[in-house]
Design a protein around this motif. Structure first.
Motif, PDB file in Angstrom:
ATOM      1  N   GLY A   9       0.788  -1.070   0.065  1.00  0.00           N
ATOM      2  CA  GLY A   9       0.119   0.025   0.120  1.00  0.00           C
ATOM      3  C   GLY A   9       0.722   1.357  -0.120  1.00  0.00           C
ATOM      4  O   GLY A   9       2.082   1.149  -0.081  1.00  0.00           O
ATOM      5  N   GLN A  10       0.273   2.128   0.190  1.00  0.00           N
ATOM      6  CA  GLN A  10       0.784   3.521   0.019  1.00  0.00           C
ATOM      7  C   GLN A  10       1.505   3.896   1.424  1.00  0.00           C
ATOM      8  O   GLN A  10       1.169   3.385   2.280  1.00  0.00           O
ATOM      9  N   PRO A  11       2.767   4.488   1.541  1.00  0.00           N
ATOM     10  CA  PRO A  11       3.389   4.673   2.924  1.00  0.00           C
ATOM     11  C   PRO A  11       2.454   5.526   3.597  1.00  0.00           C
ATOM     12  O   PRO A  11       1.621   6.444   3.013  1.00  0.00           O
ATOM     13  N   ARG A  12       2.204   5.270   4.920  1.00  0.00           N
ATOM     14  CA  ARG A  12       1.485   6.236   5.686  1.00  0.00           C
ATOM     15  C   ARG A  12       2.199   7.452   6.142  1.00  0.00           C
ATOM     16  O   ARG A  12       3.266   7.479   6.251  1.00  0.00           O
ATOM     17  N   PRO A  13       1.398   8.410   6.224  1.00  0.00           N
ATOM     18  CA  PRO A  13       2.071   9.774   6.396  1.00  0.00           C
ATOM     19  C   PRO A  13       2.113   9.662   8.039  1.00  0.00           C
ATOM     20  O   PRO A  13       1.501   9.221   8.826  1.00  0.00           O
ATOM     21  N   GLU A  14       3.241  10.539   8.192  1.00  0.00           N
ATOM     22  CA  GLU A  14       3.611  10.567   9.931  1.00  0.00           C
ATOM     23  C   GLU A  14       2.330  11.424  10.626  1.00  0.00           C
ATOM     24  O   GLU A  14       2.165  12.565  10.054  1.00  0.00           O
ATOM     25  N   PRO A  15       1.983  11.178  11.869  1.00  0.00           N
ATOM     26  CA  PRO A  15       0.770  11.974  12.572  1.00  0.00           C
ATOM     27  C   PRO A  15       1.581  13.262  13.133  1.00  0.00           C
ATOM     28  O   PRO A  15       2.566  13.094  13.357  1.00  0.00           O
TER      29      PRO A  15
END
Length: 80
Positions: A9-15
């Motif tokens: 999947g797409q990399p998750r953005p940093e919170p």
């Protein structure tokens, strides 16, 4: 095939600070409840361990008044 593959999947953005659990009052309350529960569990385990230590001492030394006469011979008082 060399064992390479594409990510699933797409990399998750940093919170950022607005999406972290600590930012909301509910997140802080949840974290406080978890830490309080952990402290209570540790205190309970320590209390039970202390009870086992005291129980073992009472079994080893019945004359010190830790137990009633059920541990002594019939017709004999452990306290004397």
């Amino acid at each position: 095939m060399k064992g390479r593959h594409t990510p699933a999947g797409q990399p998750r953005p940093e919170p950022d600070s607005a999406t972290r659990d600590d930012a909301s009052p509910g997140g802080l309350l949840k974290k406080l409840a978890l830490w309080t529960g952990l402290a209570l569990c540790i205190a309970f385990i320590a209390w039970v361990a202390w009870g086992f230590i005291q129980f073992d001492n009472d079994i080893d030394n019945p004359r010190e008044g830790g137990f009633s006469g059920w541990q002594c011979d019939a017709g004999r008082d452990c306290g004397s």
